[in-house]
Design an enzyme around this catalytic site. Structure first.
Site, PDB file in Angstrom:
ATOM      1  N   TYR A 137       0.836  -1.205   0.000  1.00 56.35           N
ATOM      2  CA  TYR A 137       0.000   0.000   0.000  1.00 56.35           C
ATOM      3  C   TYR A 137       0.869   1.252   0.000  1.00 56.35           C
ATOM      4  CZ  TYR A 137      -3.810   3.177   0.831  1.00 56.35           C
ATOM      5  OH  TYR A 137      -4.717   4.190   0.687  1.00 56.35           O
ATOM      6  N   THR A 179      -9.080  18.501 -24.992  1.00 55.27           N
ATOM      7  CA  THR A 179     -10.464  18.430 -24.496  1.00 55.27           C
ATOM      8  C   THR A 179     -10.540  18.367 -22.964  1.00 55.27           C
ATOM      9  OG1 THR A 179     -10.355  16.041 -24.868  1.00 55.27           O
ATOM     10  CG2 THR A 179     -11.390  17.385 -26.584  1.00 55.27           C
ATOM     11  N   LYS A 216       0.571   7.391 -23.844  1.00 47.58           N
ATOM     12  CA  LYS A 216       1.073   7.725 -25.182  1.00 47.58           C
ATOM     13  C   LYS A 216       2.578   7.416 -25.236  1.00 47.58           C
ATOM     14  CE  LYS A 216      -3.058   9.940 -25.146  1.00 47.58           C
ATOM     15  NZ  LYS A 216      -3.611  11.026 -24.374  1.00 47.58           N
ATOM     16  N   ARG A 246     -12.352  14.985 -34.912  1.00 50.00           N
ATOM     17  CA  ARG A 246     -11.744  16.076 -34.141  1.00 50.00           C
ATOM     18  C   ARG A 246     -12.157  17.371 -34.847  1.00 50.00           C
ATOM     19  NH1 ARG A 246      -9.386  14.293 -29.080  1.00 50.00           N
ATOM     20  NH2 ARG A 246     -11.610  14.093 -28.935  1.00 50.00           N
ATOM     21  N   PHE A 249     -18.391  14.390 -27.452  1.00 51.05           N
ATOM     22  CA  PHE A 249     -17.972  13.489 -28.525  1.00 51.05           C
ATOM     23  C   PHE A 249     -17.905  12.034 -28.101  1.00 51.05           C
ATOM     24  CE2 PHE A 249     -13.651  13.145 -26.883  1.00 51.05           C
ATOM     25  CZ  PHE A 249     -13.552  14.307 -26.128  1.00 51.05           C
TER      26      PHE A 249
END
Ligand SMILES: *Cc1c(COP(=O)(O)O)cnc(C)c1O
Length: 457
Positions: A71, A124, A257, A382, A449
């Site tokens: 933890y 966004t 990414k 987009r 979207f």
């Protein structure tokens, strides 16, 4: 037109399934003409996003077995801390489950109601968190970024005149920081230059405005700097990444990414007081500060992924040049899209692809649906749908860029997959007049979207 060979070989495969056009017509209708609502099983080649869709390496899969699920004080936390200090250079960090959680904590801590947050275009979730904290986003990107054909090599740059105008209008004390994104996603993956960042640093020092980096695609941006910016051809990707971060005061990062993992993110900074406050917030929204939103094994895979992303220059060269290859095939066929090509995706220009569809009938949304039906390839809108509505007037933003994003997952698809996708889009272009616009049948209030549903107008 050169294809850079993959700097890896395939060890595990995941079968994908081709469907018929009739099947896909039914599937897109059931999905409300929104590619986000398709089932992934019904998709042949998934170019929806590069977020969390990377293939991990054997070393990353091995790292998962080395998770320390304590933890508090997991050894994977300390490994990740060392890696972030080594690669990006920030002193402190808190792990989060993904990028937007880091944006949430940073926005809450730094923005006061009535503040203005400049940015080189918006992302966004980033903009929404700024607004939810009472701030107002102000676009300070160069004008070139809004022109899909302008050949400027660094269309992600900040226009310092726009910064000066904002400071003169609202005063520097109303600007908690500037949000500075590498390889600007909404502009088509367009990079920033180190020259621009250095000038921005000077400007911000003068007015005491911190620079907070959106660090999601800094490695990809470093490749463009190496290739295009004077004086950087001889520098390694690792050195360039470190230099970019050195001009900034902290960052939010979606590790899904550049980080080469399926989930994860972090908020990093050099300021100790900001760090203490971030630790207090992360425990409320994510988890204790030594795991935040991640398991020990997630942190282990991320630390390894960050190291791989800069270990040598071959990986990122292949990655960005693979994207470029798809763009070059489309260029040769005369398909309108944003140039120069960005790092993670090719953005089709839906206004030019479908000039017969008014922007209020969402040409990019219609084009993404048509591409799916024609090819089984999934892309993302987009444009006017993603941009949302102006909260004061209720009008659609109608952005200049009305785009369909073909996003390339990292280390997942081969040249023949890209050839297949390009061929389908080229065929569709020949019959583009048959594509019709769309209208809303369900419109969510925020980030519409993701969940919106449409029918033919
Ligand atoms: C994906 C992304 C984010 C948000 O990160 P998530 O991990 O999806 O929450 C923020 N900024 C940019 C530029 C992104 O591409």
């Amino acid at each position: 037109m050169k294809y850079v060979p993959e700097p890896f070989k395939i060890k595990t495969v995941e079968p994908i399934r081709m469907t018929t056009k009739e099947y896909r017509q039914k599937a897109i209708k059931e999905a409300g003409f929104n590619t986000f609502l398709l089932r992934s099983e019904d998709v042949f080649i998934d170019l929806l996003t590069d977020s969390g869709t990377s293939a991990m390496s054997d070393a990353q899969w091995a790292a998962l077995q080395m998770g320390d699920e304590a933890y508090a004080g997991s050894r994977n936390f300390y490994d990740l801390e060392d890696t972030i200090r080594d690669v990006y250079g920030y002193k402190y960090f808190v792990p989060t489950h993904q990028g937007r959680a880091a944006e949430h904590i940073m926005s809450k801590l730094l923005i006061k109601p009535g503040d203005f947050v400049p940015g080189n275009m918006y992302f966004t979730t980033t903009r929404l968190h700024q607004e939810m904290a009472g701030g107002k986003f102000v676009d300070v990107i160069t004008d070139e970024a809004h022109d899909p054909d302008n050949p400027h090599p660094f269309k992600g740059n900040v226009d310092l005149n726009k910064m000066q105008k904002l400071v003169d209008e609202v005063g520097a004390d109303k600007i908690p920081y500037i949000s500075y994104e590498t390889c600007v996603n909404m502009a088509g993956g367009q990079p920033i230059s180190i020259g621009n960042l250095r000038e921005l640093r000077k400007f911000c020092d003068k007015y005491d405005i911190p620079i907070m980096l959106d660090n999601t695609r800094t490695v990809e941006n470093a490749y463009f700097i190496q290739k295009r910016e004077k004086g950087y051809a001889g520098k390694s990707i690792k050195e360039i990444v470190r230099e970019i971060c050195s001009y900034t005061d902290g960052c939010t990062c979606s590790a899904k990414k550049d980080g080469l993992v399926n989930i994860g993110g972090f908020l990093a900074m050099n300021d100790e007081e900001f760090f203490i406050n971030a630790k207090a917030q992360v425990v409320i929204y994510e988890g204790l500060h030594t795991y935040g939103g991640m398991t020990g094994r997630d942190m282990a895979a991320l630390a390894q992924g960050i190291r791989e992303s800069v270990a040598n220059d071959d990986y990122i060269r292949y990655r960005v040049e693979q994207t470029n290859y798809l763009g070059e095939v489309l260029t040769d066929a005369g398909i309108p899209h944003v140039t120069p090509h960005g790092g993670h995706a090719i953005f089709l220009d839906a206004k030019k692809f479908l000039p017969h569809i008014d922007q209020e009938q969402f040409p990019a949304q219609a084009l993404a649906s048509a591409i799916y039906v024609e090819t089984g390839v999934r892309a993302m809108e987009r444009g006017n749908v993603s941009a949302g509505r102006n909260q004061e007037t209720g009008q659609n933003f109608k952005p200049k860029l009305e785009l369909v994003r073909l996003t390339i997952p990292r280390r997942v698809y081969t040249q023949s997959h890209l050839d297949y996708a390009a061929e389908g889009i080229i065929n569709l272009y020949k019959n583009k007049n048959e594509i019709k616009g769309l209208k809303f049948v369900f419109e969510p209030k925020v980030l519409r979207f993701f969940q919106a549903r449409f029918e033919p107008a």
